[in-house]
Enzyme design. Structure first.
Site, mmCIF file in Angstrom:
data_model
loop_
_atom_site.group_PDB
_atom_site.id
_atom_site.type_symbol
_atom_site.label_atom_id
_atom_site.label_comp_id
_atom_site.label_asym_id
_atom_site.label_seq_id
_atom_site.Cartn_x
_atom_site.Cartn_y
_atom_site.Cartn_z
ATOM 1 N N ARG A 1 -4.721 13.195 -4.422
ATOM 2 C CA ARG A 1 -4.838 13.817 -6.129
ATOM 3 C C ARG A 1 -5.653 13.279 -6.791
ATOM 4 O O ARG A 1 -6.820 14.062 -7.388
ATOM 5 C CB ARG A 1 -3.455 14.623 -6.507
ATOM 6 C CG ARG A 1 -3.885 16.255 -7.194
ATOM 7 C CD ARG A 1 -2.519 16.463 -8.261
ATOM 8 N NE ARG A 1 -2.643 16.014 -9.527
ATOM 9 C CZ ARG A 1 -2.999 15.960 -10.504
ATOM 10 N NH1 ARG A 1 -4.019 16.688 -10.586
ATOM 11 N NH2 ARG A 1 -2.577 15.540 -11.266
ATOM 12 N N ASP B 1 4.699 10.408 -3.451
ATOM 13 C CA ASP B 1 3.400 9.791 -3.893
ATOM 14 C C ASP B 1 2.208 9.614 -3.611
ATOM 15 O O ASP B 1 0.892 10.000 -3.997
ATOM 16 C CB ASP B 1 3.998 8.168 -4.008
ATOM 17 C CG ASP B 1 5.245 8.234 -4.222
ATOM 18 O OD1 ASP B 1 5.876 9.072 -4.985
ATOM 19 O OD2 ASP B 1 5.417 7.145 -5.054
ATOM 20 N N ASP C 1 2.062 3.363 -4.090
ATOM 21 C CA ASP C 1 0.661 4.390 -4.359
ATOM 22 C C ASP C 1 0.616 5.457 -5.547
ATOM 23 O O ASP C 1 -0.378 5.096 -6.172
ATOM 24 C CB ASP C 1 1.112 5.267 -3.293
ATOM 25 C CG ASP C 1 1.220 5.447 -1.789
ATOM 26 O OD1 ASP C 1 1.557 3.980 -2.026
ATOM 27 O OD2 ASP C 1 1.208 6.003 -1.028
ATOM 28 N N ASP D 1 -0.263 7.988 8.079
ATOM 29 C CA ASP D 1 0.162 9.569 9.513
ATOM 30 C C ASP D 1 0.201 10.695 9.130
ATOM 31 O O ASP D 1 1.535 10.349 8.253
ATOM 32 C CB ASP D 1 1.042 8.278 9.723
ATOM 33 C CG ASP D 1 1.758 8.426 10.732
ATOM 34 O OD1 ASP D 1 1.204 9.636 11.496
ATOM 35 O OD2 ASP D 1 2.705 8.573 11.540
ATOM 36 N N HIS E 1 7.899 9.083 1.366
ATOM 37 C CA HIS E 1 7.491 8.213 -0.536
ATOM 38 C C HIS E 1 6.136 9.703 -0.761
ATOM 39 O O HIS E 1 4.610 9.333 -0.815
ATOM 40 C CB HIS E 1 7.428 7.571 -1.253
ATOM 41 C CG HIS E 1 5.873 6.785 0.223
ATOM 42 N ND1 HIS E 1 6.797 6.396 1.217
ATOM 43 C CD2 HIS E 1 5.074 6.207 0.039
ATOM 44 C CE1 HIS E 1 5.452 6.545 2.256
ATOM 45 N NE2 HIS E 1 4.852 5.734 0.995
ATOM 46 N N GLY F 1 4.498 0.714 -0.806
ATOM 47 C CA GLY F 1 3.842 2.011 -0.607
ATOM 48 C C GLY F 1 5.135 2.695 -1.304
ATOM 49 O O GLY F 1 5.051 3.547 -2.401
ATOM 50 N N HIS G 1 -0.309 4.172 6.413
ATOM 51 C CA HIS G 1 0.525 3.343 7.056
ATOM 52 C C HIS G 1 0.637 3.117 8.160
ATOM 53 O O HIS G 1 0.719 2.739 8.484
ATOM 54 C CB HIS G 1 1.210 5.346 7.533
ATOM 55 C CG HIS G 1 0.902 6.072 5.872
ATOM 56 N ND1 HIS G 1 1.007 7.465 5.818
ATOM 57 C CD2 HIS G 1 1.417 5.648 4.553
ATOM 58 C CE1 HIS G 1 0.512 7.995 4.256
ATOM 59 N NE2 HIS G 1 1.406 6.943 3.728
HETATM 60 O O1 LIG Z 1 3.416 3.463 2.122
HETATM 61 C C1 LIG Z 1 2.594 3.416 2.405
HETATM 62 C C2 LIG Z 1 1.016 4.379 1.140
HETATM 63 O O2 LIG Z 1 1.509 5.609 1.144
HETATM 64 C C3 LIG Z 1 1.822 1.783 2.384
HETATM 65 O O3 LIG Z 1 2.361 0.504 1.779
HETATM 66 P P1 LIG Z 1 3.027 -0.617 2.659
HETATM 67 O O4 LIG Z 1 1.075 -1.189 2.844
HETATM 68 O O5 LIG Z 1 3.272 -1.046 1.127
HETATM 69 O O6 LIG Z 1 3.356 -0.336 4.015
#
Ligand SMILES: O=C(CO)COP(=O)(O)O
Length: 124
Positions: free
Chosen positions: A96, A90, A60, A80, A87, A55, A8
């Protein structure tokens, strides 16, 4: 091994430092990542890396699908836990599936250090 890297936004620097520090190990494996994480890792380390979508745009879920198809062996997911993610479903689904398929998955730097140590020693 096929290894996925995800971080994140507030954890990206931590992951970049981690991958740089252990570049000798990561360079011996096939790397996958969500979009922005993969771009940043490649820029920092020049390691070849297969990038999925970002992500929040489905990355994800793409990694989750790879897990479900038993095409990934380990995941480093620097989450984080203090920031709401648009999301979040996701993120939960990915974790999971990691549990369903018993994929070693480090979701913080503490576990990541143990996991990279095990990979370095070829312990699984
Ligand atoms: O959001 C993420 C994982 O949930 C990471 O995505 P990015 O690597 O595109 O920032």
């Amino acid at each position: 091994m096929k290894i996925a890297l995800i971080a994140h936004d507030k954890k990206k620097e931590e992951l970049l430092d981690f991958v740089s520090k252990h570049k000798d190990v990561f360079s011996q494996h096939e790397l996958f990542a969500t979009g922005t994480t993969g771009l940043r890792v490649n820029e920092r380390t020049e390691l070849p890396i297969h990038r999925f979508k970002s992500g929040p745009l489905g990355g994800d879920q793409e990694i989750g699908a790879r897990i479900a198809n038993q095409e990934l062996d380990a995941v480093f997911f620097f989450r984080d836990p203090l920031t709401a993610q648009p999301h979040e479903p996701d993120v939960s689904a990915l974790i999971r599936l990691g549990d369903v398929y018993r994929i070693p998955m480090a979701t913080n730097i503490g576990m990541a250090q143990i996991l990279i140590h095990a990979i370095r020693r070829n312990e699984f």
